[in-house]
Design a protein around this motif. Sequence first.
Motif, PDB file in Angstrom:
ATOM      1  N   LEU A   1     -14.491  17.538 -63.716  1.00 48.31           N
ATOM      2  CA  LEU A   1     -15.955  17.240 -64.102  1.00 48.31           C
ATOM      3  C   LEU A   1     -15.971  17.194 -65.691  1.00 48.31           C
ATOM      4  N   SER A   2     -16.900  16.386 -66.205  1.00 49.05           N
ATOM      5  CA  SER A   2     -16.992  16.340 -67.857  1.00 49.05           C
ATOM      6  C   SER A   2     -18.263  17.480 -68.083  1.00 49.05           C
ATOM      7  N   ASP A   3     -19.308  17.716 -67.241  1.00 46.01           N
ATOM      8  CA  ASP A   3     -20.362  18.698 -67.525  1.00 46.01           C
ATOM      9  C   ASP A   3     -20.895  19.009 -65.942  1.00 46.01           C
ATOM     10  N   GLU A   4     -21.986  19.782 -66.123  1.00 46.40           N
ATOM     11  CA  GLU A   4     -22.525  20.575 -64.794  1.00 46.40           C
ATOM     12  C   GLU A   4     -23.291  19.391 -64.334  1.00 46.40           C
ATOM     13  N   ALA A   5     -24.048  18.487 -65.035  1.00 52.46           N
ATOM     14  CA  ALA A   5     -25.010  17.754 -64.810  1.00 52.46           C
ATOM     15  C   ALA A   5     -24.822  16.576 -63.614  1.00 52.46           C
ATOM     16  N   ASN A   6     -23.401  16.300 -63.408  1.00 54.81           N
ATOM     17  CA  ASN A   6     -22.902  15.145 -62.773  1.00 54.81           C
ATOM     18  C   ASN A   6     -22.766  15.629 -61.144  1.00 54.81           C
ATOM     19  N   ILE A   7     -22.969  17.020 -60.985  1.00 59.02           N
ATOM     20  CA  ILE A   7     -22.728  17.513 -59.597  1.00 59.02           C
ATOM     21  C   ILE A   7     -23.872  17.400 -58.771  1.00 59.02           C
ATOM     22  N   GLU A   8     -25.264  17.333 -59.475  1.00 61.14           N
ATOM     23  CA  GLU A   8     -26.493  17.545 -58.245  1.00 61.14           C
ATOM     24  C   GLU A   8     -26.600  16.229 -57.299  1.00 61.14           C
ATOM     25  N   SER A   9     -26.274  15.197 -57.959  1.00 55.25           N
ATOM     26  CA  SER A   9     -26.536  13.747 -57.091  1.00 55.25           C
ATOM     27  C   SER A   9     -25.289  13.940 -55.855  1.00 55.25           C
ATOM     28  N   LYS A  10     -24.239  14.412 -56.175  1.00 57.22           N
ATOM     29  CA  LYS A  10     -23.074  14.604 -55.139  1.00 57.22           C
ATOM     30  C   LYS A  10     -23.624  15.577 -54.005  1.00 57.22           C
ATOM     31  N   LEU A  11     -24.204  16.738 -54.609  1.00 53.86           N
ATOM     32  CA  LEU A  11     -24.871  17.722 -53.671  1.00 53.86           C
ATOM     33  C   LEU A  11     -25.635  17.142 -52.695  1.00 53.86           C
ATOM     34  N   ASP A  12     -26.713  16.526 -53.432  1.00 52.84           N
ATOM     35  CA  ASP A  12     -27.698  15.976 -52.291  1.00 52.84           C
ATOM     36  C   ASP A  12     -27.039  15.077 -51.311  1.00 52.84           C
ATOM     37  N   TYR A  13     -26.064  14.103 -51.805  1.00 50.06           N
ATOM     38  CA  TYR A  13     -25.758  13.351 -50.684  1.00 50.06           C
ATOM     39  C   TYR A  13     -24.598  13.981 -49.656  1.00 50.06           C
ATOM     40  N   ILE A  14     -23.934  15.185 -50.148  1.00 54.32           N
ATOM     41  CA  ILE A  14     -23.174  15.767 -49.034  1.00 54.32           C
ATOM     42  C   ILE A  14     -24.096  16.555 -48.138  1.00 54.32           C
ATOM     43  N   LEU A  15     -25.145  17.136 -48.637  1.00 57.76           N
ATOM     44  CA  LEU A  15     -26.114  17.850 -47.796  1.00 57.76           C
ATOM     45  C   LEU A  15     -26.543  16.746 -46.659  1.00 57.76           C
ATOM     46  N   ASP A  16     -26.972  15.465 -47.023  1.00 55.57           N
ATOM     47  CA  ASP A  16     -27.525  14.514 -46.308  1.00 55.57           C
ATOM     48  C   ASP A  16     -26.419  14.110 -45.110  1.00 55.57           C
ATOM     49  N   VAL A  17     -25.194  14.129 -45.345  1.00 54.24           N
ATOM     50  CA  VAL A  17     -24.144  13.771 -44.539  1.00 54.24           C
ATOM     51  C   VAL A  17     -24.188  15.109 -43.552  1.00 54.24           C
ATOM     52  N   LEU A  18     -23.944  16.118 -44.159  1.00 54.65           N
ATOM     53  CA  LEU A  18     -23.795  17.380 -43.217  1.00 54.65           C
ATOM     54  C   LEU A  18     -24.676  17.583 -42.168  1.00 54.65           C
ATOM     55  N   ASP A  19     -25.994  17.347 -42.602  1.00 54.27           N
ATOM     56  CA  ASP A  19     -27.347  17.676 -41.887  1.00 54.27           C
ATOM     57  C   ASP A  19     -27.154  16.872 -40.781  1.00 54.27           C
ATOM     58  N   LYS A  20     -26.822  15.897 -40.438  1.00 56.08           N
ATOM     59  CA  LYS A  20     -26.919  14.711 -39.383  1.00 56.08           C
ATOM     60  C   LYS A  20     -26.398  15.595 -38.209  1.00 56.08           C
ATOM     61  N   PRO A  21     -27.160  15.132 -37.259  1.00 61.19           N
ATOM     62  CA  PRO A  21     -26.753  15.553 -35.886  1.00 61.19           C
ATOM     63  C   PRO A  21     -25.381  15.370 -35.433  1.00 61.19           C
ATOM     64  N   MET A  22     -24.880  16.415 -34.366  1.00 59.38           N
ATOM     65  CA  MET A  22     -23.224  16.063 -34.137  1.00 59.38           C
ATOM     66  C   MET A  22     -23.377  15.604 -32.522  1.00 59.38           C
ATOM     67  N   GLU A  23     -22.929  14.729 -32.101  1.00 62.14           N
ATOM     68  CA  GLU A  23     -22.888  14.489 -30.612  1.00 62.14           C
ATOM     69  C   GLU A  23     -21.498  14.880 -30.143  1.00 62.14           C
ATOM     70  N   ILE A  24     -21.506  16.277 -29.330  1.00 65.46           N
ATOM     71  CA  ILE A  24     -20.550  17.022 -28.771  1.00 65.46           C
ATOM     72  C   ILE A  24     -20.541  17.107 -27.459  1.00 65.46           C
ATOM     73  N   LYS A  25     -19.847  16.584 -26.559  1.00 66.84           N
ATOM     74  CA  LYS A  25     -19.840  16.528 -25.263  1.00 66.84           C
ATOM     75  C   LYS A  25     -21.143  16.181 -24.743  1.00 66.84           C
ATOM     76  N   ASP A  26     -21.628  15.087 -25.123  1.00 67.55           N
ATOM     77  CA  ASP A  26     -22.867  14.528 -24.677  1.00 67.55           C
ATOM     78  C   ASP A  26     -24.188  15.221 -24.922  1.00 67.55           C
ATOM     79  N   GLU A  27     -23.782  16.088 -25.915  1.00 66.38           N
ATOM     80  CA  GLU A  27     -25.155  17.027 -26.333  1.00 66.38           C
ATOM     81  C   GLU A  27     -25.343  16.910 -28.031  1.00 66.38           C
ATOM     82  N   SER A  28     -26.387  16.592 -28.507  1.00 69.95           N
ATOM     83  CA  SER A  28     -26.758  16.331 -29.746  1.00 69.95           C
ATOM     84  C   SER A  28     -26.853  17.778 -30.478  1.00 69.95           C
ATOM     85  N   ILE A  29     -26.000  18.340 -31.364  1.00 68.89           N
ATOM     86  CA  ILE A  29     -26.278  19.541 -31.945  1.00 68.89           C
ATOM     87  C   ILE A  29     -26.479  19.326 -33.485  1.00 68.89           C
ATOM     88  N   GLN A  30     -27.452  20.272 -33.783  1.00 71.90           N
ATOM     89  CA  GLN A  30     -27.899  20.145 -35.240  1.00 71.90           C
ATOM     90  C   GLN A  30     -27.466  21.359 -35.905  1.00 71.90           C
TER      91      GLN A  30
END
Length: 451
Positions: free
Chosen positions: A364-393
């Motif tokens: 990274l060149s500075d700290e400002a470039n990380i916030e958009s990446k963090l928002d994107y990661i949270l969106d991906v990780l926050d999606k429900p998981m389908e485990i053994k025919d069950e949706s888990i948040q």
Amino acid sequence: MKSILSKLNLLVIISVLLVGIVSMSLWSIREDQQIHDQQLATILQIQQGIDTLRSQLWIFLQYKDKASLEEVYIAQQSLTEQLGEQTNFKHCIENLEKMNYSLAVLLRQERALEDSTLQSFPHSVVTADMSESRSLLHSRYNMIAQSMGEELFHLQQEVHVSNRAQQEKALAMTALVLLFFTLLVSFTAILIFKQFKAGQDVIKEGIHNLYNGDLDTLISIPKLAEEYVVLVTFFNKMKVSLQNHIVTKDELEREVKLKTSTLMHQTDQLRYLSERDSLTGVLNRRAFYHQLDVEAQKALSSGTLFALLFIDLDKFKAINDNKGHNVGDEVLATFSSRLKDNMRPTDVIGRVGGDEFVVCINGLSDEANIESKLDYILDVLDKPMEIKDESIQVSCSIGVSYYPTQSDNVKEVLELADQAMYEAKKKSGSRYFSLFKKMQSQVTEAKSDCQ
């Protein structure tokens, strides 16, 4: 005599004989010299006796008295005793004994003449006949004394000549023996050298052919020593055995490459297993901390920085307790898979606890470039998981820190990210928090208050 060992044994025997013969010759020369020295000592003693006798005779001839005559007689008896003691030298002094005996006879005549003179002429009247007899005796004394000296001189010369002849003979015999045995030793050594050289050349040629990969040509056995015949026979048997068991060069290279490839693959697998978390496939705690030190060195050398994301799954314990550890393991595996799929290949991901993950976003060149990446990661990780025919948040909390902006100590940067994660947990839902942003806000408010 085809064996080198037998020739070496012969050489040893010849050497021992040579040493023995030379020692005996030197001992014989030494004994001859001792005999010569003894003879010279004997001659010297006899010479001293003769010299004493001659000096007493001279005194007697000067004074012609009875006392001087008795001294001559005593000296002659002493010489007689000396000559009688030389038992080992008897044959050389026979003439001296004869002369000494003649001298003794003359001395007895002298004494008898002296006694008769005193009895017949008590007033010391000496007739012409007596004077002539005494003169004749005195002349015989001188002749015998001189002859004894000459005989002793000739005897001494004879002893020297005899000793010299004996020494020359002994030296000549020793030289002949030395020459003979030297030639014999040289001849034997040359034979040994030739046999050794011939065997060495044959063995050397066979080893050279074997070194060049020739397994077909066997060593011929010419006129070699028995020891080399044994070696050549064994060498030929070894080549035949190698022909039956050894593989070709290409086969050996293919086998080596295959074994090397298999070994490298196994080594990579072992390294991967030693560095990876068995459940999620990301780096384990030890490997991640080691890689984090490497990333710190890269950042310092390149003048860049990296962000640490300390991620903790919210209420993961409740999932384990209510739905079982198998479901919990599936949640962790799915969560880590989403992390890996949405990070760059250069980013480093590690599992440092049961439900705790740390991500190093480097370059990274500075700290400002990380916030958009963090928002994107949270969106991906926050999606429900389908485990053994069950949706888990599953929600997560992320703490963010920066190296070397906040600290140039990797351990302190990890602690700052951990603290920021606990700040993010204070709010419900998936959140991220950075102490660095909080510090910046405090600095901005302080500046506004000052204005």
